[in-house]
Design an enzyme around this catalytic site. Structure first.
Site, PDB file in Angstrom:
ATOM      1  N   ASN A  88     -64.704 -88.632  34.040  1.00  0.00           N
ATOM      2  CA  ASN A  88     -65.553 -89.103  35.130  1.00  0.00           C
ATOM      3  C   ASN A  88     -65.494 -90.616  35.283  1.00  0.00           C
ATOM      4  OD1 ASN A  88     -67.690 -88.905  37.118  1.00  0.00           O
ATOM      5  ND2 ASN A  88     -68.215 -86.980  36.105  1.00  0.00           N
ATOM      6  N   HIS A 122     -63.700-104.401  14.378  1.00  0.00           N
ATOM      7  CA  HIS A 122     -63.345-105.594  13.609  1.00  0.00           C
ATOM      8  C   HIS A 122     -63.822-105.455  12.177  1.00  0.00           C
ATOM      9  CE1 HIS A 122     -62.038-108.103  16.997  1.00  0.00           C
ATOM     10  NE2 HIS A 122     -62.937-107.434  17.691  1.00  0.00           N
ATOM     11  N   ALA A 163     -76.709 -87.598  26.507  1.00  0.00           N
ATOM     12  CA  ALA A 163     -76.574 -88.862  27.224  1.00  0.00           C
ATOM     13  C   ALA A 163     -77.087 -90.013  26.370  1.00  0.00           C
ATOM     14  CB  ALA A 163     -77.340 -88.803  28.535  1.00  0.00           C
TER      15      ALA A 163
END
Length: 176
Positions: A88, A122, A163
């Site tokens: 999406n 990192h 979500a």
């Protein structure tokens, strides 16, 4: 800010190390700039042409894969997508080039808007050094809007990620 006088004060080894780091940063910036042009062009293409272009750029791409506008893939050859997948609007993929840590999306997966895959990160002891681990999403998963998947995560098949979730650990198959 470093000047040429600052470099003269360092020994020869340090000066060469700095020049090598600067060269790597410039090459990386060039790659980022070329990627920005690529993504701008892909974003302007109509759906069928955009889908065809992504199929050619990715490491592997199955049948019936839909790419909406504003999809971002940093190193496309390190991303593999199965059949019947919806990518999406605003989905972002960040594989790790140094460790060759890719992102694998199974078949029948739905990626809601603005999902982000970060297979790269990192090293906290040396921020110049990238570390990474692959990300895998099993068949039949649904990843909800704005979810973030971090390095080394495996999502088991038929799982749902809500979500806004930040996934830091593996998710077993069939989980919600």
């Amino acid at each position: 800010r470093l000047t040429s006088t600052d470099l003269d004060q360092h020994d020869e080894v340090t000066g060469w190390a700095f020049a090598d780091t600067l060269r790597k940063r410039r090459l990386h910036q060039l790659w980022v700039d070329l990627g920005a042009v690529q993504h701008a062009v892909l974003g302007c293409l109509p759906g069928p042409l955009r889908n065809r272009a992504w199929r050619r750029l990715l490491g592997a791409c199955g049948r019936q894969v839909f790419f909406d506008h504003r999809v971002y893939v940093k190193y496309p050859w390190l991303v593999w997508i199965g059949d019947d997948v919806a990518v999406n609007r605003g989905v972002e993929f960040y594989p790790d080039l140094g460790s060759k840590s890719g992102i694998v999306i199974g078949s029948g997966v739905y990626l809601a808007p603005h999902v982000r895959f970060h297979a790269s990160g990192h090293d906290l002891d040396d921020l110049e050094r990238h570390i990474g681990a692959p990300i895998a999403v099993g068949d039949g998963c649904w990843i909800g809007t704005g979810a973030i998947l971090l390095p080394g995560v495996t999502i088991g098949e038929d799982s749902v990620i809500g979500a806004g979730a930040v996934v830091t650990d593996d998710i077993p198959p069939g989980s919600v």
